[in-house]
Write a protein that holds these residues in place. Structure first.
Motif, PDB file in Angstrom:
ATOM      1  N   SER A   1      -6.735   0.843 -11.971  1.00 42.74           N
ATOM      2  CA  SER A   1      -6.103   0.620 -10.673  1.00 42.74           C
ATOM      3  C   SER A   1      -5.052   1.688 -10.403  1.00 42.74           C
ATOM      4  O   SER A   1      -4.434   2.210 -11.329  1.00 42.74           O
ATOM      5  CB  SER A   1      -5.457  -0.769 -10.622  1.00 42.74           C
TER       6      SER A   1
ATOM      7  N   THR B   1      -1.955   2.735  -7.267  1.00 42.73           N
ATOM      8  CA  THR B   1      -1.247   2.306  -6.056  1.00 42.73           C
ATOM      9  C   THR B   1      -0.389   3.436  -5.504  1.00 42.73           C
ATOM     10  O   THR B   1       0.291   4.115  -6.266  1.00 42.73           O
ATOM     11  CB  THR B   1      -0.345   1.085  -6.361  1.00 42.73           C
TER      12      THR B   1
ATOM     13  N   SER C   1      -3.881   0.149  -2.712  1.00 37.99           N
ATOM     14  CA  SER C   1      -4.216  -0.023  -4.126  1.00 37.99           C
ATOM     15  C   SER C   1      -5.728   0.082  -4.278  1.00 37.99           C
ATOM     16  O   SER C   1      -6.485  -0.585  -3.568  1.00 37.99           O
ATOM     17  CB  SER C   1      -3.747  -1.377  -4.666  1.00 37.99           C
TER      18      SER C   1
ATOM     19  N   HIS D   1     -10.742  -0.710  -2.371  1.00 36.58           N
ATOM     20  CA  HIS D   1      -9.295  -0.601  -2.191  1.00 36.58           C
ATOM     21  C   HIS D   1      -8.822  -1.634  -1.178  1.00 36.58           C
ATOM     22  O   HIS D   1      -9.622  -2.193  -0.426  1.00 36.58           O
ATOM     23  CB  HIS D   1      -8.892   0.809  -1.732  1.00 36.58           C
TER      24      HIS D   1
ATOM     25  N   ASN E   1      -1.282  -6.841  -3.796  1.00 32.71           N
ATOM     26  CA  ASN E   1      -1.662  -5.451  -3.576  1.00 32.71           C
ATOM     27  C   ASN E   1      -0.437  -4.545  -3.663  1.00 32.71           C
ATOM     28  O   ASN E   1      -0.494  -3.436  -4.192  1.00 32.71           O
ATOM     29  CB  ASN E   1      -2.325  -5.318  -2.203  1.00 32.71           C
TER      30      ASN E   1
ATOM     31  N   GLY F   1       0.655  -4.111  -7.209  1.00 30.89           N
ATOM     32  CA  GLY F   1      -0.132  -3.087  -7.886  1.00 30.89           C
ATOM     33  C   GLY F   1      -1.531  -3.469  -8.302  1.00 30.89           C
ATOM     34  O   GLY F   1      -2.278  -2.647  -8.825  1.00 30.89           O
TER      35      GLY F   1
END
Length: 200
Positions: A77, A79, A113, A129, A179, A182
């Motif tokens: 992931s 962000t 994110s 995303h 979101n 993160g």
């Protein structure tokens, strides 16, 4: 299906926030920190950037664990905060934090994110995303420096943490709260269905 037979989630992140969110799913998980290069070249959109970096983080961990005979789904992931077309990553120093926070105060920005899920064995992958709009309170310079002095902005995209003291400088949000933390948990749970992993 017993918990022992559930596929393992492999979180490719050292972020304590993401680790807490993964834990909240109630599924078996392990942490494998990705040392992937996070530099980006060329003109790409914030959405493309977070998806690309999420895939890179997850792919790097997949390469790392090839010799460990670990089965499961790797989750990467990334962000970023975007304000008036500028992508705000982690600040390089306190002056950079001040610049970011000064620009965000009294305005609305977006948090992107990206999430990538890759099956450790087959390489099967899905990536997506999420975007959340965040409205910040107007702050004085003194308030900004006081917040920076807490140390919280140091390693945060956009120089604030909505799950910490940063909550006091956020006026409102439109979209998924997690979101902004993160890791968009709701979207992730939908993505895991691709691998026949059900949270509920």
């Amino acid at each position: 299906m017993s918990a022992a037979k559930l596929p393992t989630l492999i979180l490719a992140s050292s972020s304590p926030r993401r680790q807490e969110l993964i834990q909240s799913l109630g599924l078996p998980y392990i942490i494998r920190v990705s040392d992937a290069d996070e530099s980006v070249e060329g003109q790409i959109t914030p959405a493309e950037m977070v998806e690309m970096l999420s895939v890179r983080k997850a792919s790097t961990v997949r390469e790392m664990i090839q010799s460990e005979d670990i089965e499961g789904v790797i989750i990467g992931s990334d962000t970023v905060v975007v304000h008036q077309g500028e992508v705000l990553g982690k600040p390089v120093n306190e002056e950079d934090s001040f610049r970011m926070l000064k620009g965000l105060q009294g305005a609305v920005h977006e948090v992107f994110s990206g999430v990538a899920c890759i099956d450790a064995k087959s390489g099967k992958m899905t990536v997506s995303h999420q975007v959340t709009k965040v409205s910040m309170k107007p702050l004085t310079d003194e308030q900004i420096w006081n917040y920076i002095a807490t140390g919280e902005p140091k390693d945060k995209a956009g120089s604030y943490a909505i799950q910490g003291l940063g909550a006091t400088i956020v006026k409102s949000i439109e979209g998924d709260y997690f979101n902004v933390v993160g890791l968009p948990i709701s979207m992730l749970s939908d993505m895991l269905l691709t691998f026949d992993i059900r949270v509920l």
